[in-house]
Design an enzyme around this catalytic site. Structure first.
Site, PDB file in Angstrom:
ATOM      1  N   TYR A  94      17.967  24.492  25.462  1.00 62.08           N
ATOM      2  CA  TYR A  94      16.496  24.508  25.549  1.00 62.08           C
ATOM      3  C   TYR A  94      15.941  25.930  25.423  1.00 62.08           C
ATOM      4  O   TYR A  94      14.819  26.110  24.928  1.00 62.08           O
ATOM      5  CB  TYR A  94      16.014  23.789  26.819  1.00 62.08           C
ATOM      6  CG  TYR A  94      16.240  22.303  26.699  1.00 62.08           C
ATOM      7  CD1 TYR A  94      15.426  21.520  25.878  1.00 62.08           C
ATOM      8  CD2 TYR A  94      17.316  21.684  27.327  1.00 62.08           C
ATOM      9  CE1 TYR A  94      15.666  20.165  25.712  1.00 62.08           C
ATOM     10  CE2 TYR A  94      17.569  20.329  27.164  1.00 62.08           C
ATOM     11  CZ  TYR A  94      16.736  19.571  26.360  1.00 62.08           C
ATOM     12  OH  TYR A  94      16.978  18.228  26.178  1.00 62.08           O
ATOM     13  N   ARG A 130      15.504  26.318  21.771  1.00 65.80           N
ATOM     14  CA  ARG A 130      14.333  25.554  21.298  1.00 65.80           C
ATOM     15  C   ARG A 130      13.045  26.286  21.669  1.00 65.80           C
ATOM     16  O   ARG A 130      12.114  26.385  20.896  1.00 65.80           O
ATOM     17  CB  ARG A 130      14.287  24.157  21.937  1.00 65.80           C
ATOM     18  CG  ARG A 130      15.547  23.329  21.909  1.00 65.80           C
ATOM     19  CD  ARG A 130      15.630  22.507  20.651  1.00 65.80           C
ATOM     20  NE  ARG A 130      16.149  23.262  19.549  1.00 65.80           N
ATOM     21  CZ  ARG A 130      17.438  23.636  19.406  1.00 65.80           C
ATOM     22  NH1 ARG A 130      18.339  23.308  20.283  1.00 65.80           N
ATOM     23  NH2 ARG A 130      17.820  24.340  18.357  1.00 65.80           N
ATOM     24  N   GLN A 170       5.845  12.641  21.504  1.00 63.93           N
ATOM     25  CA  GLN A 170       7.197  12.722  22.072  1.00 63.93           C
ATOM     26  C   GLN A 170       7.711  14.148  21.943  1.00 63.93           C
ATOM     27  O   GLN A 170       8.793  14.466  22.424  1.00 63.93           O
ATOM     28  CB  GLN A 170       8.135  11.783  21.301  1.00 63.93           C
ATOM     29  CG  GLN A 170       7.762  10.314  21.436  1.00 63.93           C
ATOM     30  CD  GLN A 170       8.520   9.468  20.419  1.00 63.93           C
ATOM     31  OE1 GLN A 170       9.690   9.161  20.603  1.00 63.93           O
ATOM     32  NE2 GLN A 170       7.860   9.074  19.354  1.00 63.93           N
ATOM     33  N   ASN A 171       6.946  14.994  21.261  1.00 63.13           N
ATOM     34  CA  ASN A 171       7.419  16.357  21.011  1.00 63.13           C
ATOM     35  C   ASN A 171       7.231  17.238  22.231  1.00 63.13           C
ATOM     36  O   ASN A 171       6.251  17.116  22.963  1.00 63.13           O
ATOM     37  CB  ASN A 171       6.686  16.958  19.809  1.00 63.13           C
ATOM     38  CG  ASN A 171       6.955  16.164  18.552  1.00 63.13           C
ATOM     39  OD1 ASN A 171       7.900  15.377  18.512  1.00 63.13           O
ATOM     40  ND2 ASN A 171       6.137  16.351  17.533  1.00 63.13           N
ATOM     41  N   VAL A 172       8.159  18.165  22.385  1.00 62.22           N
ATOM     42  CA  VAL A 172       8.099  19.072  23.534  1.00 62.22           C
ATOM     43  C   VAL A 172       7.569  20.442  23.106  1.00 62.22           C
ATOM     44  O   VAL A 172       7.497  21.363  23.910  1.00 62.22           O
ATOM     45  CB  VAL A 172       9.482  19.184  24.228  1.00 62.22           C
ATOM     46  CG1 VAL A 172       9.848  17.850  24.853  1.00 62.22           C
ATOM     47  CG2 VAL A 172      10.591  19.604  23.257  1.00 62.22           C
ATOM     48  N   HIS A 221       7.601  13.259  26.714  1.00 64.65           N
ATOM     49  CA  HIS A 221       8.970  13.709  26.998  1.00 64.65           C
ATOM     50  C   HIS A 221       9.021  15.130  27.550  1.00 64.65           C
ATOM     51  O   HIS A 221      10.058  15.772  27.484  1.00 64.65           O
ATOM     52  CB  HIS A 221       9.829  13.593  25.725  1.00 64.65           C
ATOM     53  CG  HIS A 221      10.064  12.179  25.292  1.00 64.65           C
ATOM     54  ND1 HIS A 221      10.538  11.823  24.050  1.00 64.65           N
ATOM     55  CD2 HIS A 221       9.891  11.008  25.976  1.00 64.65           C
ATOM     56  CE1 HIS A 221      10.635  10.497  23.973  1.00 64.65           C
ATOM     57  NE2 HIS A 221      10.240   9.979  25.121  1.00 64.65           N
TER      58      HIS A 221
END
Ligand code: OAD
Length: 227
Positions: free
Chosen positions: A55, A58, A88-90, A106
């Site tokens: 993460y 990301r 749904q994208n972070v 999400h």
């Protein structure tokens, strides 16, 4: 006249043209990483560093990418419609394009939360490492909904879809529930659109499909909506 309510249900394909990899396309994120290793509570328990690094990478990438034309067209629709986004994208590309009502099903990369209490959630732009504790004394973790975890915003998302006059799905493989079930909450009077170069519309009735990328599909949709 009252503005119509339009809801966009977006997935990884929405941000693909900004340079963020999707999950399930060829060379997508799940081709090089096992979901159970980097996106599950068990994976985090087994190897927290692997998950945090995944993460962190990301999050770092977010600062190198920009909203694409499709994000911007959705934001501009707020002039003429009441626009909600359920993503749904972070990433934060909808917000950076100017959209004001974005529900993240999400979670969000730019937030971290306590492993003990999910309500202890704070803005987080730096790398997140082992030993970084929440003020409540517990290890911080990414504010991401992992596989096997509850999706706390799903009820709110369902209500938004139920009230919409127009429902537009953009760039999602419709493989992950409960998100993939949201479109079935649409009222029978609502107009349904699906934008995806490889649209998975099994079981969806009266939907107008644009088998195109998000930017190309959004241009066509805006022309129809503004007629
Ligand atoms: P997927 O990777 O499963 O699907 C991406 C979709 O985007 C596919 O249907 C592609 O055809 C489409 N696509 C690719 N390029 C596109 C483009 N330029 N324009 C429009 N569409 C394009 O991603 P999601 O459906 O978002 O969850 O995945 C859902 C969830 O699964 C994610 O939120 C993530 C993942 O595991 C978690 O990590 C909790």
């Amino acid at each position: 006249m009252q503005k119509k309510k339009i809801v966009f249900i977006t997935g990884a394909g929405m941000s693909a043209e900004s340079g963020i990899s999707t999950f399930r396309d060829s060379d997508g994120l799940w081709e090089n990483h096992r979901i159970e290793d980097v996106a599950s509570p068990e994976g985090f328990k087994r190897n927290p560093k692997l998950v945090l690094d995944f993460y962190n990478a990301r999050r770092k990438q977010l600062f190198e990418v920009e909203p694409n034309e499709a994000h911007k067209l959705i934001a501009q629709l707020e002039e003429n419609f009441i626009v909600d986004i359920i993503t749904q994208n972070v990433d934060d590309l909808h917000e950076r394009a100017g959209s004001t009502k974005v529900l993240h099903l999400h979670g969000e990369l730019r937030k971290a939360r306590s492993t003990k209490n999910e309500k202890h959630c704070i803005a987080w732009d730096a790398d997140l490492n082992e030993g970084e504790l929440c003020p409540d004394g517990h290890q911080m973790r990414p504010h991401i909904v992992w596989f096997g975890e509850m999706v706390p915003e799903i009820e709110n998302a369902m209500k938004i879809v139920q009230k919409a006059d127009i429902v537009v799905v953009v760039g999602t493989s419709m493989q992950v529930y409960p998100a993939a079930g949201l479109v079935y909450e649409a009222s029978s009077n609502a107009d349904l659109y699906f934008i995806d170069p490889n649209p998975n519309i099994s079981g969806m009735q009266k939907v107008k499909v644009f088998a195109k990328t998000a930017t190309e599909g959004m241009k066509e949709l805006v022309e129809i909506l503004m007629k």
